[in-house]
Design a protein around this motif. Structure first.
Motif, PDB file in Angstrom:
ATOM      1  N   LEU A  70       0.825  -1.206   0.000  1.00 50.65           N
ATOM      2  CA  LEU A  70       0.000   0.000   0.000  1.00 50.65           C
ATOM      3  C   LEU A  70       0.861   1.258   0.000  1.00 50.65           C
ATOM      4  O   LEU A  70       0.530   2.246  -0.664  1.00 50.65           O
ATOM      5  N   GLY A  71       1.961   1.227   0.755  1.00 46.82           N
ATOM      6  CA  GLY A  71       2.876   2.363   0.750  1.00 46.82           C
ATOM      7  C   GLY A  71       3.437   2.622  -0.634  1.00 46.82           C
ATOM      8  O   GLY A  71       3.540   3.763  -1.082  1.00 46.82           O
ATOM      9  N   LEU A  72       3.782   1.550  -1.316  1.00 48.55           N
ATOM     10  CA  LEU A  72       4.301   1.676  -2.675  1.00 48.55           C
ATOM     11  C   LEU A  72       3.215   2.186  -3.625  1.00 48.55           C
ATOM     12  O   LEU A  72       3.438   3.104  -4.410  1.00 48.55           O
TER      13      LEU A  72
ATOM     14  N   LEU B 153       5.955   4.184   5.348  1.00 44.42           N
ATOM     15  CA  LEU B 153       5.294   3.545   6.488  1.00 44.42           C
ATOM     16  C   LEU B 153       5.405   4.459   7.699  1.00 44.42           C
ATOM     17  O   LEU B 153       6.411   5.154   7.888  1.00 44.42           O
ATOM     18  N   HIS B 154       4.391   4.447   8.528  1.00 41.54           N
ATOM     19  CA  HIS B 154       4.427   5.188   9.790  1.00 41.54           C
ATOM     20  C   HIS B 154       5.527   4.578  10.667  1.00 41.54           C
ATOM     21  O   HIS B 154       5.704   3.353  10.672  1.00 41.54           O
ATOM     22  N   PRO B 155       6.269   5.388  11.410  1.00 42.80           N
ATOM     23  CA  PRO B 155       7.347   4.847  12.265  1.00 42.80           C
ATOM     24  C   PRO B 155       6.875   3.742  13.216  1.00 42.80           C
ATOM     25  O   PRO B 155       7.602   2.759  13.429  1.00 42.80           O
TER      26      PRO B 155
ATOM     27  N   ILE C 280       8.961  -7.672  -4.759  1.00 41.30           N
ATOM     28  CA  ILE C 280      10.301  -7.908  -5.313  1.00 41.30           C
ATOM     29  C   ILE C 280      10.331  -7.559  -6.796  1.00 41.30           C
ATOM     30  O   ILE C 280      11.297  -6.987  -7.300  1.00 41.30           O
ATOM     31  N   ALA C 281       9.263  -7.882  -7.509  1.00 39.80           N
ATOM     32  CA  ALA C 281       9.220  -7.662  -8.952  1.00 39.80           C
ATOM     33  C   ALA C 281       8.714  -6.282  -9.339  1.00 39.80           C
ATOM     34  O   ALA C 281       8.603  -5.981 -10.529  1.00 39.80           O
TER      35      ALA C 281
ATOM     36  N   ARG D 291       8.686   5.595  -1.322  1.00 41.27           N
ATOM     37  CA  ARG D 291       9.198   6.636  -0.415  1.00 41.27           C
ATOM     38  C   ARG D 291       9.400   6.043   0.973  1.00 41.27           C
ATOM     39  O   ARG D 291       8.869   6.536   1.952  1.00 41.27           O
ATOM     40  N   PHE D 292      10.155   4.979   1.049  1.00 45.13           N
ATOM     41  CA  PHE D 292      10.368   4.291   2.311  1.00 45.13           C
ATOM     42  C   PHE D 292      11.590   4.846   3.031  1.00 45.13           C
ATOM     43  O   PHE D 292      12.518   5.355   2.401  1.00 45.13           O
ATOM     44  N   LEU D 293      11.598   4.700   4.335  1.00 43.77           N
ATOM     45  CA  LEU D 293      12.708   5.185   5.146  1.00 43.77           C
ATOM     46  C   LEU D 293      14.028   4.577   4.690  1.00 43.77           C
ATOM     47  O   LEU D 293      15.040   5.263   4.598  1.00 43.77           O
ATOM     48  N   ALA D 294      14.020   3.295   4.383  1.00 48.78           N
ATOM     49  CA  ALA D 294      15.246   2.620   3.950  1.00 48.78           C
ATOM     50  C   ALA D 294      15.581   2.922   2.497  1.00 48.78           C
ATOM     51  O   ALA D 294      16.650   2.566   2.026  1.00 48.78           O
TER      52      ALA D 294
END
Length: 180
Positions: free
Chosen positions: A9-11, A17-19, A52-53, A59-62
């Motif tokens: 969903l974040g993607l 993601l919320h912290p 993965i694909a 917009r992820f923290l990592a």
């Protein structure tokens, strides 16, 4: 399943993601029973394969989806065969990263190629990645290319191919995709 769905969903919504969510997922992936349930859930496998694909950038923290999966422990939850290469150092002058980080970085680079972000520097590779008929197979080949590196006494690519068959079968990929 829901941990992977949160990333999907974040993607999809281009939102991090919320912290608190990240913290809870990271905590849960340290529990063997949680990881076993995730691996046994076909919905989790389906979402993991889609993540993965994915050619999209999140917009992820990592940073990327692959790095977020790795940082949160979801990569290891779904692919425990990856554990022996986590933190494993290459012993030559050409490898800058540990094996796990190298594999995730390779997957990130494949995504950049497929999105055309590197077309000026790598036009042929960018075109081939963008036009790949089965990007899922290519993405997993990239991610798992060194998975057998921690196994001694044999060529790591042979052992990695054996592991890949097990991994991809568990994730529900078709036999022809696995053979590729």
């Amino acid at each position: 399943y829901l941990a992977l769905r949160a990333l999907a969903l974040g993607l999809e919504r281009d939102a991090p993601l919320h912290p608190y969510t990240r913290e809870q997922i990271g905590r849960l992936t340290t529990e063997a029973s949680f990881c076993a349930r995730m691996r046994a859930d076909p919905r989790a496998a389906r979402v993991f394969v889609e993540l993965i694909a994915s050619r999209r950038e999140g917009r992820f923290l990592a940073g990327s989806v692959a790095r977020e999966l790795h940082d949160l422990g979801l990569l290891l939850a779904m692919v425990p065969e990856f554990l022996p290469v986590v933190g494993r150092v290459h012993h030559d002058l050409y490898h800058v990263y540990t094996v796990d980080v190298h594999s995730v970085a390779a997957l990130d680079k494949l995504g950049q190629l497929a999105r055309g972000e590197l077309a000026a520097s790598y036009p042929l590779a960018s075109r081939l990645a963008a036009e790949a008929q089965n990007f899922t197979t290519l993405a997993f080949a990239t991610l798992l290319h060194d998975v057998g590196k921690a196994i001694g006494r044999r060529d790591h690519s042979e052992r990695g191919a054996e592991l890949a068959v097990e991994i991809l079968g568990r994730l529900g990929l078709a036999q022809d995709e696995t053979e590729q």
